[in-house]
Design an enzyme around this catalytic site. Structure first.
Site, mmCIF file in Angstrom:
data_model
loop_
_atom_site.group_PDB
_atom_site.id
_atom_site.type_symbol
_atom_site.label_atom_id
_atom_site.label_comp_id
_atom_site.label_asym_id
_atom_site.label_seq_id
_atom_site.Cartn_x
_atom_site.Cartn_y
_atom_site.Cartn_z
ATOM 1 N N TYR A 110 40.251 -22.105 40.487
ATOM 2 C CA TYR A 110 39.886 -21.225 39.392
ATOM 3 C C TYR A 110 38.983 -20.101 39.814
ATOM 4 O O TYR A 110 38.044 -20.258 40.482
ATOM 5 C CB TYR A 110 39.218 -22.027 38.251
ATOM 6 N N LYS B 193 37.153 -30.234 26.855
ATOM 7 C CA LYS B 193 38.280 -29.387 27.277
ATOM 8 C C LYS B 193 39.148 -30.170 28.244
ATOM 9 O O LYS B 193 38.961 -30.114 29.459
ATOM 10 C CB LYS B 193 37.742 -28.105 27.927
ATOM 11 N N ASP C 48 36.982 -16.534 32.642
ATOM 12 C CA ASP C 48 35.900 -16.768 33.595
ATOM 13 C C ASP C 48 36.446 -16.946 35.005
ATOM 14 O O ASP C 48 35.819 -17.597 35.843
ATOM 15 C CB ASP C 48 35.114 -18.021 33.185
ATOM 16 N N GLU D 250 39.492 -31.739 34.138
ATOM 17 C CA GLU D 250 40.905 -31.343 34.240
ATOM 18 C C GLU D 250 41.672 -32.266 35.174
ATOM 19 O O GLU D 250 41.211 -32.562 36.276
ATOM 20 C CB GLU D 250 41.015 -29.895 34.751
ATOM 21 N N GLU E 97 34.761 -30.404 30.806
ATOM 22 C CA GLU E 97 36.152 -30.204 31.244
ATOM 23 C C GLU E 97 36.541 -31.091 32.415
ATOM 24 O O GLU E 97 36.312 -30.736 33.565
ATOM 25 C CB GLU E 97 36.375 -28.728 31.617
ATOM 26 N N LYS F 82 30.637 -23.680 30.434
ATOM 27 C CA LYS F 82 31.769 -24.456 30.939
ATOM 28 C C LYS F 82 31.490 -24.934 32.359
ATOM 29 O O LYS F 82 30.832 -24.250 33.141
ATOM 30 C CB LYS F 82 33.025 -23.581 30.922
ATOM 31 N N SER G 131 41.729 -23.560 24.631
ATOM 32 C CA SER G 131 40.801 -22.795 25.447
ATOM 33 C C SER G 131 41.625 -22.356 26.642
ATOM 34 O O SER G 131 41.526 -22.931 27.717
ATOM 35 C CB SER G 131 39.612 -23.660 25.879
HETATM 36 P P1 13P Z 1 44.097 -22.312 32.111
HETATM 37 O O1 13P Z 1 44.355 -22.284 30.636
HETATM 38 O O2 13P Z 1 44.715 -21.179 32.869
HETATM 39 O O3 13P Z 1 44.363 -23.654 32.711
HETATM 40 O O4 13P Z 1 42.546 -22.047 32.283
HETATM 41 C C1 13P Z 1 41.649 -22.575 31.416
HETATM 42 C C2 13P Z 1 40.401 -22.888 32.113
HETATM 43 O O5 13P Z 1 39.357 -22.433 31.722
HETATM 44 C C3 13P Z 1 40.451 -23.799 33.248
HETATM 45 O O6 13P Z 1 39.170 -24.157 33.650
#
Ligand code: 13P
Length: 353
Positions: free
Chosen positions: A353, A223, A26, A183, A181, A139, A294
């Site tokens: 991203y 995630k 994505d 992160e 997610e 997501k 993922s």
């Molecule tokens: P990466 O595995 O490259 O970190 O990307 C996964 C993702 O969807 C990040 O939002």
């Protein structure tokens, strides 16, 4: 009232099924442009279609991959032969998903590097349209960063956790399983213990916000990033320690009702991402959720290099190799080095991203 609870639970369970994980494709148009530039391919719609279509016609992909996260363009796109990408995926037994956030903005009043994630306005209506088009999960990527001057701040944690919960609730209204997610970027020189402490705080806040918003946890997936030390830490934790610390964090914070934890690769090299996941799945844990992948970068790097814009067979062979490696890692059965991988460092400071 969430009407599609049974369907949400079923979709989440299918996505988190034993031996399977997600392919994250994505990337926004500028980000996929960088990937294509790396193999000297121009960032045109036809080339994006050729690349992603190559992935979605890899015979047997559904054996290892339960779902693919798409960028909006791809959800509405047809492959070169006129068949929709959604139909290609369904034929392989891969569930189509969609990134629904509208990107990060500076979080005023917080730390300099901190952001909030946009896209809540009209989200219930948008997710209903995505469902109509064939998407079954979604997501939303919220990003937090650890710095020496006090980030993540309380404000950033609260805002990002709340946004994730509001998003999750909106998706469930339309029948899409939300991937939650939060992160934590690998940027920084902090220790793995610092990451663990910060990640626990964030996850507690996320599930607190989910409870406040009436999110149906059985119909969600998490995630997270793995609990790793900062990318610039000279004394970087190895796979055993990463696995042990990640399990500790997840055991402490992720409710038993959540069916699956689908880790992002976050800049780990392809083989490291598989080995870390495999080590985790070879250890004991309390949580009954599946721990799987993922991955974006860690599933696509060697594939991009093999494909080079034209070689469909080589590209598909490479993506299948990493998909199989990660599938095996998700059950603790991966033998390190048994599948080819790219040695490239995939970490990028301040990753967009
Ligand atoms: P990466 O595995 O490259 O970190 O990307 C996964 C993702 O969807 C990040 O939002």
């Amino acid at each position: 009232m969430i009407e599609k609870k049974n369907e949400l639970r079923e979709t989440a369970n299918r996505l988190a099924a034993k031996g399977k994980g997600l392919l994250a494709v994505d990337e926004s148009t500028p980000t996929i442009g960088k990937r294509l530039a790396g193999i000297n391919v121009e960032n045109t719609e036809d080339n994006r279609k050729a690349y992603r279509g190559m992935l979605f016609t890899a015979d047997g992909l559904g054996e290892y991959i339960s779902g693919a996260i798409l960028f909006e363009e791809t959800l509405y796109q047809d492959h070169l032969d006129g068949e929709s990408m959604v139909s290609k995926l369904n034929k392989l037994g891969v569930i189509p998903g969609i990134k629904v956030d509208k990107g990060l903005r500076t979080l005023l009043g917080a730390g300099d590097v901190e952001t909030w994630c946009t896209g809540l306005d009209g989200l219930v209506e948008r997710t209903a349209e995505y469902y109509e088009r064939g998407a079954r999960f979604a997501k939303w990527r919220a990003v937090l960063q650890i710095t020496d001057d006090g980030c993540p701040t309380e404000l950033a944690i609260r805002e990002n956790a709340w946004g994730l919960a509001r998003y999750a609730r909106a998706c469930q209204e339309s029948g899409l399983v939300p991937i939650i997610e939060p992160e934590i970027l690998m940027d920084g020189s902090h220790s793995i213990e610092t990451t663990a402490r910060v990640q626990e705080k964030i996850l507690v806040e996320v599930y607190n916000a989910c409870a406040a918003n009436g999110v149906f946890l059985e119909g969600t997936l998490l995630k997270p990033s793995m609990t790793v030390s900062g990318a610039d830490n000279a004394d970087k934790a190895g796979s055993e320690e990463v696995a042990r610390m990640t399990i500790q964090t997840m055991d402490r914070c992720v409710p038993a009702a959540v069916p699956g934890i689908m880790f992002l690769s976050g800049g780990l090299a392809e083989e490291d991402a598989s080995v870390y996941l495999n080590t985790m799945n070879s250890m004991e844990r309390k949580g009954a959720w599946s721990m799987t992948f993922s991955y974006g970068r860690a599933l696509q790097q060697s594939c991009l290099q093999a494909w080079k814009g034209t070689d469909i067979e080589a590209g598909q062979k490479a993506v299948m190799a990493r998909a199989q490696a990660n599938s095996e890692a998700s059950t603790g059965d991966y033998v390190a080095g048994s599948q080819p991988s790219s040695q490239d460092t995939l970490f990028e400071a301040g990753y967009k991203y």
